[in-house]
Design an enzyme around this catalytic site. Structure first.
Site, PDB file in Angstrom:
ATOM      1  N   SER A  61      93.524 113.220  62.529  1.00 35.83           N
ATOM      2  CA  SER A  61      93.989 111.842  62.281  1.00 35.83           C
ATOM      3  C   SER A  61      95.453 111.738  61.885  1.00 35.83           C
ATOM      4  O   SER A  61      95.991 110.627  61.856  1.00 35.83           O
ATOM      5  CB  SER A  61      93.128 111.173  61.210  1.00 35.83           C
ATOM      6  OG  SER A  61      91.900 110.789  61.773  1.00 35.83           O
ATOM      7  N   LYS A  64      97.471 109.984  64.354  1.00 36.43           N
ATOM      8  CA  LYS A  64      97.500 108.517  64.408  1.00 36.43           C
ATOM      9  C   LYS A  64      98.852 107.973  63.938  1.00 36.43           C
ATOM     10  O   LYS A  64      99.258 106.890  64.342  1.00 36.43           O
ATOM     11  CB  LYS A  64      96.367 107.950  63.534  1.00 36.43           C
ATOM     12  CG  LYS A  64      94.957 108.302  64.039  1.00 36.43           C
ATOM     13  CD  LYS A  64      93.900 107.920  63.000  1.00 36.43           C
ATOM     14  CE  LYS A  64      92.489 108.257  63.456  1.00 36.43           C
ATOM     15  NZ  LYS A  64      91.498 108.050  62.378  1.00 36.43           N
ATOM     16  N   TYR A 188      92.499 109.740  73.233  1.00 43.29           N
ATOM     17  CA  TYR A 188      92.415 109.795  71.769  1.00 43.29           C
ATOM     18  C   TYR A 188      91.955 111.178  71.286  1.00 43.29           C
ATOM     19  O   TYR A 188      92.537 111.763  70.372  1.00 43.29           O
ATOM     20  CB  TYR A 188      91.468 108.694  71.285  1.00 43.29           C
ATOM     21  CG  TYR A 188      91.093 108.778  69.827  1.00 43.29           C
ATOM     22  CD1 TYR A 188      91.985 108.385  68.830  1.00 43.29           C
ATOM     23  CD2 TYR A 188      89.847 109.273  69.441  1.00 43.29           C
ATOM     24  CE1 TYR A 188      91.636 108.487  67.485  1.00 43.29           C
ATOM     25  CE2 TYR A 188      89.500 109.365  68.104  1.00 43.29           C
ATOM     26  CZ  TYR A 188      90.392 108.976  67.135  1.00 43.29           C
ATOM     27  OH  TYR A 188      90.057 109.072  65.806  1.00 43.29           O
ATOM     28  N   TYR A 236      91.875 106.371  54.099  1.00 47.96           N
ATOM     29  CA  TYR A 236      90.636 105.577  54.247  1.00 47.96           C
ATOM     30  C   TYR A 236      90.161 105.038  52.906  1.00 47.96           C
ATOM     31  O   TYR A 236      90.972 104.538  52.129  1.00 47.96           O
ATOM     32  CB  TYR A 236      89.551 106.406  54.954  1.00 47.96           C
ATOM     33  CG  TYR A 236      90.107 107.205  56.082  1.00 47.96           C
ATOM     34  CD1 TYR A 236      90.616 106.559  57.214  1.00 47.96           C
ATOM     35  CD2 TYR A 236      90.213 108.592  56.030  1.00 47.96           C
ATOM     36  CE1 TYR A 236      91.179 107.274  58.249  1.00 47.96           C
ATOM     37  CE2 TYR A 236      90.775 109.318  57.065  1.00 47.96           C
ATOM     38  CZ  TYR A 236      91.250 108.649  58.166  1.00 47.96           C
ATOM     39  OH  TYR A 236      91.809 109.354  59.171  1.00 47.96           O
ATOM     40  N   VAL A 254      90.820 115.244  59.518  1.00 48.01           N
ATOM     41  CA  VAL A 254      89.629 116.046  59.220  1.00 48.01           C
ATOM     42  C   VAL A 254      89.799 117.530  59.546  1.00 48.01           C
ATOM     43  O   VAL A 254      88.909 118.324  59.279  1.00 48.01           O
ATOM     44  CB  VAL A 254      88.325 115.518  59.888  1.00 48.01           C
ATOM     45  CG1 VAL A 254      87.863 114.221  59.283  1.00 48.01           C
ATOM     46  CG2 VAL A 254      88.481 115.426  61.394  1.00 48.01           C
TER      47      VAL A 254
HETATM   48  N1  GLN Z   1      89.207 112.989  65.769  1.00 55.73           N
HETATM   49  C1  GLN Z   1      88.620 112.581  64.528  1.00 55.73           C
HETATM   50  C2  GLN Z   1      87.615 111.463  64.748  1.00 55.73           C
HETATM   51  O1  GLN Z   1      87.869 110.621  65.520  1.00 55.73           O
HETATM   52  C3  GLN Z   1      89.672 112.159  63.587  1.00 55.73           C
HETATM   53  C4  GLN Z   1      89.131 111.661  62.263  1.00 55.73           C
HETATM   54  C5  GLN Z   1      89.960 112.084  61.091  1.00 55.73           C
HETATM   55  O2  GLN Z   1      90.748 113.007  61.154  1.00 55.73           O
HETATM   56  N2  GLN Z   1      89.720 111.456  59.970  1.00 55.73           N
HETATM   57  O3  GLN Z   1      86.570 111.426  64.161  1.00 55.73           O
END
Ligand code: GLN
Length: 300
Positions: A61, A64, A188, A236, A254
């Site tokens: 993430s 992003k 993605y 989050y 993650v």
């Molecule tokens: N690729 C992961 C997902 O879409 C990214 C989520 C994350 O890093 N929090 O679940």
């Protein structure tokens, strides 16, 4: 600074609880959680490293942030007609608010908002060109071409990513996905599977921190806005807690990485693959807390 980082590594390894790796992505689940790295780029152009700072990890993430920078460059403020800028208070893959708010994601860092952001980057071209833009931006921001996508990790998530598929189809049902769900999701998943070291990540954060050594790839206004979103939404439903403990804009993934920005002062990359119950790096959050305390870099 080097002494501070060395003592943070010692303190991290003195604790037994490392959290748990992301279980829903098989390729990440099997990684040894007992690993740690921290890199700091300071305003005077120096970089400090401690731990496994040459080890590549899945940025997940954190990508992003870079996709958002690229999307703001491509479609500008139009992005905000499709994504809001409010903290969600829910987990990164939650579908609850998306239903209540009729397919309009709360922010570009929860999965639904990131899928819309990637969708905006994809329109009118092939997935590989959208991915080349994100990867190219990351390489430019970190002054390093040795950064790649791990296709095995992308395929691993593609196989098990039912939640993200649900989110994409839900967005589509509200007219907020402009490309075929499989194409946007494929883009993605590959963007999330980019691998970096903490040394590269800290370098990449310099533009957001507005350090003089950074390449000029992002306007001051965009950097401020991205930092504000990292502060309020980057962790989050753990964003409030991260702001409380660390007091700096941060974005987690993650894969266990965290990118932290101390505006005008420093850019920080941290990695430890075990996660806490929010899905943010357990040891990484502890280390960020220690660094903030030792340096007084909190923006508050
Ligand atoms: N690729 C992961 C997902 O879409 C990214 C989520 C994350 O890093 N929090 O679940």
């Amino acid at each position: 600074m080097q002494e501070t980082l060395t003592s943070i590594v010692a303190e991290i390894f003195a604790e037994d609880d490392w959290g748990q790796t992301a279980q829903y992505i098989p390729e990440l689940a099997s990684i040894d959680p007992k690993q740690f790295a921290i890199s700091v780029c300071t305003a005077d152009g120096r970089q400090f490293n401690a731990g496994s700072t040459d080890k590549r990890f899945s940025i997940q993430s954190i990508s992003k942030v870079f996709a958002l920078v690229a999307a703001l460059g491509r479609v500008g403020d139009q992005l905000w007609t499709r994504v809001s800028r409010e903290p969600s208070g829910t987990s990164f893959d939650s579908v609850v608010l998306l239903e209540q708010e009729k397919g309009h994601p709360r922010n570009p860092f929860v999965n639904a908002g990131a899928i819309v952001t990637t969708d905006a980057l994809l329109s009118g071209r092939e997935p590989k060109l959208a991915l080349a833009e994100v990867l190219g931006l990351i390489r430019q921001m970190s002054d390093c071409d040795d950064i790649y996508i791990n296709d095995v990790v992308a395929a691993s998530e593609q196989k098990t990513g039912s939640r993200n598929k649900a989110l994409a189809y839900y967005l589509q049902s509200h007219g907020n996905l402009h490309n075929a769900p499989d194409l946007t999701l494929g883009t993605y998943f590959h963007q999330c599977a980019i691998e970096m070291t903490t040394a590269q990540l800290a370098m990449a954060g310099r533009s957001l921190a507005g350090l003089a050594s950074a390449p000029r790839v992002i306007s001051l206004q965009h950097a401020r806005r991205v930092n504000a979103l990292m502060m309020t939404c980057g962790h989050y439903d753990g964003s409030g807690d991260f702001a409380f403990r660390v007091g700096l804009p941060g974005k987690s993934g993650v894969g266990g990485g965290i990118l932290i920005v101390a505006p005008k002062v420093a850019s920080i990359g941290i990695w430890s693959p075990g996660l806490n119950h929010y899905g943010n790096s357990h040891a990484g959050t502890r280390a960020a807390t220690m660094l903030s305390k030792a340096t007084n870099w909190s923006v508050f």
